[in-house]
Design a protein around this motif. Structure first.
Motif, PDB file in Angstrom:
ATOM      1  N   GLY A 156       0.815  -1.222   0.000  1.00 41.08           N
ATOM      2  CA  GLY A 156       0.000   0.000   0.000  1.00 41.08           C
ATOM      3  C   GLY A 156       0.842   1.263   0.000  1.00 41.08           C
ATOM      4  N   GLU A 157       1.965   1.225   0.706  1.00 38.97           N
ATOM      5  CA  GLU A 157       2.871   2.387   0.722  1.00 38.97           C
ATOM      6  C   GLU A 157       3.492   2.598  -0.652  1.00 38.97           C
ATOM      7  N   VAL A 158       3.894   1.499  -1.275  1.00 41.48           N
ATOM      8  CA  VAL A 158       4.481   1.585  -2.614  1.00 41.48           C
ATOM      9  C   VAL A 158       3.447   2.123  -3.588  1.00 41.48           C
ATOM     10  N   VAL A 159       2.251   1.588  -3.534  1.00 37.49           N
ATOM     11  CA  VAL A 159       1.173   2.032  -4.425  1.00 37.49           C
ATOM     12  C   VAL A 159       0.925   3.527  -4.247  1.00 37.49           C
ATOM     13  N   ALA A 160       0.846   3.998  -3.012  1.00 34.48           N
ATOM     14  CA  ALA A 160       0.552   5.412  -2.763  1.00 34.48           C
ATOM     15  C   ALA A 160       1.606   6.320  -3.392  1.00 34.48           C
ATOM     16  N   VAL A 161       2.877   5.982  -3.209  1.00 30.84           N
ATOM     17  CA  VAL A 161       3.957   6.814  -3.762  1.00 30.84           C
ATOM     18  C   VAL A 161       3.936   6.778  -5.291  1.00 30.84           C
ATOM     19  N   VAL A 162       3.843   5.593  -5.850  1.00 31.59           N
ATOM     20  CA  VAL A 162       3.905   5.450  -7.305  1.00 31.59           C
ATOM     21  C   VAL A 162       2.679   6.073  -7.972  1.00 31.59           C
ATOM     22  N   GLN A 163       1.514   5.909  -7.370  1.00 29.22           N
ATOM     23  CA  GLN A 163       0.315   6.543  -7.926  1.00 29.22           C
ATOM     24  C   GLN A 163       0.472   8.062  -7.941  1.00 29.22           C
ATOM     25  N   ARG A 164       0.996   8.607  -6.849  1.00 33.54           N
ATOM     26  CA  ARG A 164       1.175  10.061  -6.754  1.00 33.54           C
ATOM     27  C   ARG A 164       2.181  10.557  -7.796  1.00 33.54           C
ATOM     28  N   GLU A 165       3.267   9.826  -7.970  1.00 32.56           N
ATOM     29  CA  GLU A 165       4.335  10.272  -8.859  1.00 32.56           C
ATOM     30  C   GLU A 165       4.094   9.972 -10.333  1.00 32.56           C
ATOM     31  N   PHE A 166       3.409   8.857 -10.625  1.00 33.96           N
ATOM     32  CA  PHE A 166       3.243   8.438 -12.014  1.00 33.96           C
ATOM     33  C   PHE A 166       1.797   8.460 -12.493  1.00 33.96           C
ATOM     34  N   GLY A 167       0.864   8.598 -11.568  1.00 33.20           N
ATOM     35  CA  GLY A 167      -0.545   8.654 -11.952  1.00 33.20           C
ATOM     36  C   GLY A 167      -1.077   7.366 -12.550  1.00 33.20           C
ATOM     37  N   ILE A 168      -0.586   6.220 -12.068  1.00 31.90           N
ATOM     38  CA  ILE A 168      -1.073   4.943 -12.579  1.00 31.90           C
ATOM     39  C   ILE A 168      -1.935   4.258 -11.526  1.00 31.90           C
ATOM     40  N   THR A 169      -2.671   3.266 -11.945  1.00 32.09           N
ATOM     41  CA  THR A 169      -3.619   2.592 -11.057  1.00 32.09           C
ATOM     42  C   THR A 169      -2.917   1.637 -10.097  1.00 32.09           C
ATOM     43  N   GLN A 170      -3.648   1.247  -9.071  1.00 32.60           N
ATOM     44  CA  GLN A 170      -3.152   0.265  -8.108  1.00 32.60           C
ATOM     45  C   GLN A 170      -2.838  -1.038  -8.824  1.00 32.60           C
ATOM     46  N   SER A 171      -3.678  -1.408  -9.764  1.00 31.82           N
ATOM     47  CA  SER A 171      -3.482  -2.643 -10.514  1.00 31.82           C
ATOM     48  C   SER A 171      -2.172  -2.591 -11.320  1.00 31.82           C
ATOM     49  N   ALA A 172      -1.878  -1.446 -11.916  1.00 27.55           N
ATOM     50  CA  ALA A 172      -0.637  -1.297 -12.693  1.00 27.55           C
ATOM     51  C   ALA A 172       0.582  -1.390 -11.780  1.00 27.55           C
ATOM     52  N   VAL A 173       0.502  -0.776 -10.600  1.00 27.04           N
ATOM     53  CA  VAL A 173       1.610  -0.864  -9.642  1.00 27.04           C
ATOM     54  C   VAL A 173       1.805  -2.314  -9.223  1.00 27.04           C
ATOM     55  N   SER A 174       0.716  -3.017  -8.977  1.00 30.71           N
ATOM     56  CA  SER A 174       0.796  -4.423  -8.602  1.00 30.71           C
ATOM     57  C   SER A 174       1.481  -5.251  -9.689  1.00 30.71           C
ATOM     58  N   GLN A 175       1.204  -4.930 -10.946  1.00 28.69           N
ATOM     59  CA  GLN A 175       1.854  -5.648 -12.048  1.00 28.69           C
ATOM     60  C   GLN A 175       3.362  -5.389 -12.057  1.00 28.69           C
ATOM     61  N   HIS A 176       3.766  -4.153 -11.775  1.00 29.86           N
ATOM     62  CA  HIS A 176       5.193  -3.838 -11.707  1.00 29.86           C
ATOM     63  C   HIS A 176       5.855  -4.573 -10.538  1.00 29.86           C
ATOM     64  N   LEU A 177       5.176  -4.637  -9.407  1.00 31.00           N
ATOM     65  CA  LEU A 177       5.699  -5.391  -8.268  1.00 31.00           C
ATOM     66  C   LEU A 177       5.851  -6.870  -8.626  1.00 31.00           C
ATOM     67  N   LYS A 178       4.893  -7.393  -9.365  1.00 28.21           N
ATOM     68  CA  LYS A 178       4.947  -8.793  -9.796  1.00 28.21           C
ATOM     69  C   LYS A 178       6.149  -9.030 -10.702  1.00 28.21           C
ATOM     70  N   VAL A 179       6.402  -8.118 -11.633  1.00 24.87           N
ATOM     71  CA  VAL A 179       7.564  -8.263 -12.524  1.00 24.87           C
ATOM     72  C   VAL A 179       8.850  -8.266 -11.700  1.00 24.87           C
ATOM     73  N   LEU A 180       8.948  -7.349 -10.743  1.00 26.68           N
ATOM     74  CA  LEU A 180      10.137  -7.297  -9.890  1.00 26.68           C
ATOM     75  C   LEU A 180      10.297  -8.590  -9.093  1.00 26.68           C
ATOM     76  N   ARG A 181       9.200  -9.083  -8.559  1.00 30.95           N
ATOM     77  CA  ARG A 181       9.227 -10.317  -7.764  1.00 30.95           C
ATOM     78  C   ARG A 181       9.560 -11.526  -8.648  1.00 30.95           C
ATOM     79  N   ASP A 182       8.906 -11.634  -9.790  1.00 30.18           N
ATOM     80  CA  ASP A 182       9.117 -12.779 -10.679  1.00 30.18           C
ATOM     81  C   ASP A 182      10.530 -12.837 -11.240  1.00 30.18           C
ATOM     82  N   ASN A 183      11.174 -11.692 -11.323  1.00 29.49           N
ATOM     83  CA  ASN A 183      12.531 -11.635 -11.878  1.00 29.49           C
ATOM     84  C   ASN A 183      13.601 -11.533 -10.801  1.00 29.49           C
ATOM     85  N   GLY A 184      13.198 -11.717  -9.544  1.00 29.18           N
ATOM     86  CA  GLY A 184      14.143 -11.817  -8.452  1.00 29.18           C
ATOM     87  C   GLY A 184      14.638 -10.514  -7.864  1.00 29.18           C
TER      88      GLY A 184
END
Length: 109
Positions: free
Chosen positions: A27-55
């Motif tokens: 939630g903290e990551v989503v709040a910062v990224v949404q404020r700075e990039f104006g993207i949805t919670q779902s989009a932030v979650s996808q970026h977190l997934k890419v980071l997690r899936d790629n180690g």
């Protein structure tokens, strides 16, 4: 996905910058990224997934929260690749440090 493909996205780089400061709840990551990039919670979650899936990031569950942290292992691959190029800028940075030290010495600092 290659490390540079993962790091090529500015949102993912920003998330890693946040996680480099310490563990963060999703939630903290989503709040910062949404404020700075104006993207949805779902989009932030996808970026977190890419980071997690790629180690690049780890996640642990703490009650209802998901806590993310940096996993530095893939960054070693990036550092190793960059190592071949350090010879281009290291002497220049060393020369700059010498000039800064000379300037301080002249000013009596």
């Amino acid at each position: 996905m290659h490390a540079f493909d993962v790091l090529g996205d500015p949102v993912r780089r920003r998330i890693l910058e946040l996680l480099a400061e310490g563990e963060h709840a999703s939630g903290e990551v989503v709040a910062v990224v949404q404020r700075e990039f104006g993207i949805t919670q779902s989009a932030v979650s996808q970026h977190l997934k890419v980071l997690r899936d790629n180690g690049f990031a780890t996640v642990r569950v703490d009650g209802a929260r998901r806590l993310y942290a940096v996993d530095a292992a893939p960054l070693a691959e990036v550092d190793a690749w960059l190592g071949r190029f350090r010879a281009f800028w290291t002497p220049k940075l060393d020369a700059l440090a010498t000039e800064v030290a000379r300037g301080k010495k002249k000013r009596g600092e």
